[in-house]
Design an enzyme around this catalytic site. Structure first.
Site, mmCIF file in Angstrom:
data_model
loop_
_atom_site.group_PDB
_atom_site.id
_atom_site.type_symbol
_atom_site.label_atom_id
_atom_site.label_comp_id
_atom_site.label_asym_id
_atom_site.label_seq_id
_atom_site.Cartn_x
_atom_site.Cartn_y
_atom_site.Cartn_z
ATOM 1 N N SER A 100 101.954 -91.429 1.442
ATOM 2 C CA SER A 100 103.264 -91.640 0.433
ATOM 3 C C SER A 100 104.426 -91.435 1.232
ATOM 4 O O SER A 100 105.326 -92.450 0.882
ATOM 5 C CB SER A 100 103.266 -90.451 -0.659
ATOM 6 O OG SER A 100 103.072 -89.206 -0.221
ATOM 7 N N HIS B 131 94.340 -89.032 -0.863
ATOM 8 C CA HIS B 131 95.752 -88.297 -0.754
ATOM 9 C C HIS B 131 96.088 -87.343 -1.695
ATOM 10 O O HIS B 131 95.377 -86.473 -2.006
ATOM 11 C CB HIS B 131 96.502 -89.526 -0.596
ATOM 12 C CG HIS B 131 98.032 -89.205 -0.023
ATOM 13 N ND1 HIS B 131 98.314 -88.009 0.621
ATOM 14 C CD2 HIS B 131 99.279 -89.690 -0.370
ATOM 15 C CE1 HIS B 131 99.604 -87.725 0.999
ATOM 16 N NE2 HIS B 131 100.261 -88.939 0.233
ATOM 17 N N HIS C 254 91.693 -79.815 7.554
ATOM 18 C CA HIS C 254 92.929 -80.503 7.736
ATOM 19 C C HIS C 254 93.081 -81.300 8.789
ATOM 20 O O HIS C 254 92.295 -81.009 9.868
ATOM 21 C CB HIS C 254 93.998 -79.261 7.737
ATOM 22 C CG HIS C 254 95.284 -80.249 7.227
ATOM 23 N ND1 HIS C 254 96.225 -80.870 8.105
ATOM 24 C CD2 HIS C 254 95.882 -80.272 6.068
ATOM 25 C CE1 HIS C 254 97.321 -81.366 7.569
ATOM 26 N NE2 HIS C 254 97.127 -81.100 6.275
ATOM 27 N N ARG D 242 101.178 -73.121 2.965
ATOM 28 C CA ARG D 242 101.034 -73.527 1.624
ATOM 29 C C ARG D 242 100.118 -72.784 0.676
ATOM 30 O O ARG D 242 100.393 -72.669 -0.622
ATOM 31 C CB ARG D 242 101.273 -75.184 1.406
ATOM 32 C CG ARG D 242 102.340 -75.543 2.229
ATOM 33 C CD ARG D 242 102.386 -77.086 2.308
ATOM 34 N NE ARG D 242 101.100 -77.420 2.794
ATOM 35 C CZ ARG D 242 100.603 -78.917 2.795
ATOM 36 N NH1 ARG D 242 101.394 -79.800 2.208
ATOM 37 N NH2 ARG D 242 99.627 -79.379 3.185
ATOM 38 N N ASP E 249 95.572 -77.631 -1.168
ATOM 39 C CA ASP E 249 94.742 -77.958 -2.538
ATOM 40 C C ASP E 249 93.890 -76.943 -3.171
ATOM 41 O O ASP E 249 93.480 -77.248 -4.193
ATOM 42 C CB ASP E 249 94.395 -79.207 -2.518
ATOM 43 C CG ASP E 249 95.419 -80.372 -2.162
ATOM 44 O OD1 ASP E 249 96.331 -80.277 -2.528
ATOM 45 O OD2 ASP E 249 94.921 -81.698 -1.535
#
Ligand code: CMX
Length: 434
Positions: free
Chosen positions: A240, A270, A316, A325, A371
């Protein structure tokens, strides 16, 4: 206006730094790349420059040099909130300096004054069939907003190059101000869960977004502030961010460039990954009729891996530790709803999965990413429509990508135009050098 004034003050030194580097040391080689990288999506090829964020494999994302815990601690907060003003984060992303409360509130005030959405945007959304994916509606809504672009008007009136960034800043402030309203409009209409346009003028940008989604809850306002901050930026190479940069480099305005980025975010590799993570957690919950035991989960995870499937939310491309996060959201859940069963399941997965992945020995990073838990938190507060989660991500990502776009225009970055080679050329290089 506060951001324009501050950037005008700091910009000459940055322009001089970039000019000097390119003029005096422009021919210094940064790195070479391999045929693997040419075929492999340019993974790890260092060819982009941004000072706004950097993914450190050990400490995770750094926003203007600050880790996530530092950002959450140092940015100003309202007295009634445990999470910072997102306006303060935008000040930090754009200027590189931590704002005072007044400066954060000045950005919030800019957004508040610019939040109204022209009527034709809602008409565009209404014209779409009910089954349209929320990300398609989001992207269409952004494109419909493009009629507002100041950059387009000023460019056709002969704006000077030096002023491109000012017009990009104007467009970015307008876009960010309107995105929560647009996203809430999509949410309320698509799921018939809330009344469109219920702004609370007493709330900050993120708190009001929570309110407009119809979740009247102070904790959810704080979760929205947290979510918006931690998803805001992740370097420039992700799909993005890179799409926004690429399209913006053609001097397409902020709306056109941002819509391109959102079309990339909508891809399953994504931004759509967050909905898959929650889907996986819920499927585990359903299979075991509740939270399984540690042993049951271990066995299930091993079976999943043996079947050649990935465990969503773990691993990751760059990070080699638990994603900060993830940790920030995990701590939020632990504080506010430790007894929520889905949170308990996410917690158990966190205890069990890294060991299973380490034992399998394939994943370079066995730790959770952002996520792994974000959906469980949204689910707790009743935002349970998975396919909307990428829109939440998109609203947040606007902060980082527009900050980058403004700086790209301010530093006069040119159109992006990498060169292609034929397969035969690569074979020849391989045969000569290999
Ligand atoms: N479950 C099972 N296997 C995994 C895994 C996981 N969660 N993570 C990595 N692996 C496997 C890879 O599939 C790969 O296997 P092959 O060699 O058979 O192809 C091997 O381990 C090595 O992969 P890697 O180098 O550690 O990871 P990559 O950089 O290639 O990919 C990622 C990173 C995120 C795509 C991958 O870890 C993954 O698929 N995770 C699950 C999906 C997910 O959580 N996506 C959200 C990413 C969020 C973000 O990027 O911010």
């Amino acid at each position: 206006m506060i951001l324009q004034d501050k950037m005008t003050e700091i910009l000459p030194a940055w322009r001089e730094r970039a000019r000097k580097l390119v003029k005096e040391q422009g021919n210094v080689r940064v790195n070479d790349f391999t045929i693997d990288q040419v075929f492999g999506g340019m993974r790890d090829v260092e060819v982009l420059v941004t000072d706004i964020s950097y993914v450190d494999p050990a400490t995770g994302i750094r926003l203007r040099g600050y880790t996530i815990p530092e950002v959450l601690e140092k940015l100003p907060k309202a007295k009634s909130a445990t999470m910072p003003y997102v306006g303060g984060l935008y000040y930090l992303l754009l200027t590189g300096e931590l704002p005072t409360t007044e400066q954060a509130l000045a950005v919030e005030a800019e957004w508040k004054a610019r939040a109204a959405i022209p009527a034709h945007v809602e008409n565009v959304l209404r014209a779409m069939p009910d089954e349209t994916h929320p990300m398609t509606l989001f992207s269409q809504g952004v494109l419909a907003l493009q009629t507002e672009s100041q950059f387009v008007k000023r460019y056709s009136a002969g704006m000077k190059k030096d002023e491109y960034w000012i017009a990009a800043l104007e467009d970015s402030l307008n876009l960010i101000a309107k995105l929560p309203v647009l996203a809430a409009m999509i949410y309320c209409r698509k799921y018939s869960k809330c009344e469109v346009g219920r702004a609370d003028p007493g709330l900050d940008w993120a708190g009001n977004f929570a309110h407009e989604l119809g979740v009247a809850n102070k904790e959810y306002e704080d979760l929205t502030r947290l979510y918006m901050i931690i998803h805001s930026d992740h370097e420039s190479g992700n799909v993005s961010a890179h799409a926004v940069h690429l399209v913006g480099s053609a001097l397409s305005d902020v709306y056109l460039a941002f819509a391109a980025g959102m079309n990339g975010l909508a891809g399953p590799l994504h931004g759509l990954a967050n909905q898959e993570c929650l889907g996986w957690l819920l499927s585990v919950y359903k299979k075991f009729n509740g939270v399984p035991t540690k042993e049951q989960l271990e066995q299930f995870a091993n079976e999943t891996l043996a079947a050649g499937k990935v465990i969503p939310g773990y691993g990751h491309a760059v990070l080699r530790t638990p994603d900060p996060r993830f940790i920030a959201q995990y701590e939020f859940g632990k504080k506010y709803f430790p007894n929520d069963e889905l949170f308990q399941l996410a917690d158990l997965v966190y205890q069990v999965l890294p060991g299973v992945l380490k034992a399998q020995g394939k994943a370079k990073n066995p730790w959770p990413n952002v996520d792994a838990i974000s959906g469980a938190l949204q689910y707790h507060y009743g935002v349970r429509e998975f396919d909307f989660y990428t829109v939440l991500f998109g609203v947040s990502r606007a902060l980082g990508v527009t900050a980058n776009l403004i700086w790209a225009r301010a530093l006069g970055q040119p159109i992006e135009r990498p060169k292609s080679m034929t397969m035969a050329m690569l074979e020849e290089i391989a045969n000569t050098k290999g």
